[in-house]
Design a protein around this motif. Structure first.
Motif, mmCIF file in Angstrom:
data_model
loop_
_atom_site.group_PDB
_atom_site.id
_atom_site.type_symbol
_atom_site.label_atom_id
_atom_site.label_comp_id
_atom_site.label_asym_id
_atom_site.label_seq_id
_atom_site.Cartn_x
_atom_site.Cartn_y
_atom_site.Cartn_z
ATOM 1 N N ARG A 190 2.550 4.952 -7.485
ATOM 2 C CA ARG A 190 2.371 4.957 -6.031
ATOM 3 C C ARG A 190 2.826 6.276 -5.405
ATOM 4 O O ARG A 190 3.885 6.803 -5.753
ATOM 5 N N VAL A 194 1.042 1.004 1.938
ATOM 6 C CA VAL A 194 1.818 0.204 0.994
ATOM 7 C C VAL A 194 1.213 -1.172 0.719
ATOM 8 O O VAL A 194 1.170 -1.612 -0.432
ATOM 9 N N GLU A 239 -6.337 -2.641 -8.084
ATOM 10 C CA GLU A 239 -6.244 -2.882 -6.642
ATOM 11 C C GLU A 239 -7.416 -3.746 -6.233
ATOM 12 O O GLU A 239 -8.547 -3.520 -6.665
#
Length: 177
Positions: free
Chosen positions: A70, A104, A174
């Protein structure tokens, strides 16, 4: 002339075998042998684990790198992946504040066998499919079953997490909401 009944189990078995036309002399059951062979074959199929080494990691600020999964996090690798030949990974994650939910809060899952997170400092709020929202504070921990859909919702500016994952290399997917 009447036959006497056998007095022992072995004698009874022998007598029953003599009477049974389906049973041929000298034939033995192979069912037990087959089961035993299958069990041995399955045991020998186990993967050989890589030879493990000692991993020592002392805290140094310069070891936190922005080269992980990330962009909003810095990772301090603890050397476990190298020491275990890829069996596991452990790192300290520092989420960079303030939290930006647009960056996020993305639903995703990890293709792992095991994942455990321990809050070293601060707090983090997450969502896990089937469990809803949870707030974890310093000294809290949780495990995430393989491929569970989850996301980070919020965190404190000073949060640090210890994460342990098996295997060391894994895929993150994702999901589009």
């Amino acid at each position: 002339m009447a036959r006497k009944k056998p007095t022992s189990r072995a004698a009874a078995r022998t007598a029953a075998q003599k009477k049974s036309p389906a049973r041929k002399a000298g034939a033995k059951s192979t069912a037990r042998k087959t089961i035993a062979r299958k069990g041995r074959a399955q045991a020998s199929v186990k993967r050989a684990r890589p030879k493990q080494k000692i991993a020592i990691s002392h805290h140094r600020e310069e070891d936190f790198k922005a080269d992980g999964l990330r962009a909003y996090a810095k990772y301090r690798d603890l050397g476990i992946a190298d020491a275990t030949g890829g069996l596991a990974r452990a790192h300290v994650i520092r989420l960079m504040g303030p939290c930006n939910p647009e960056e996020v809060s993305k639903l995703h899952y990890h293709d792992v066998e095991f994942q455990m997170v321990y809050v070293l400092k601060g707090w983090v709020k997450t969502y896990m499919e089937g469990h809803g929202e949870m707030l974890y504070e310093q000294n809290s921990s949780w495990t995430q079953p393989p491929r569970i859909r989850h996301m980070i919702l919020d965190y404190s500016d000073d949060v640090e997490l210890l994460e342990v994952i098996l295997p060391a290399d894994f895929k993150t997917v994702e999901l589009v909401a």
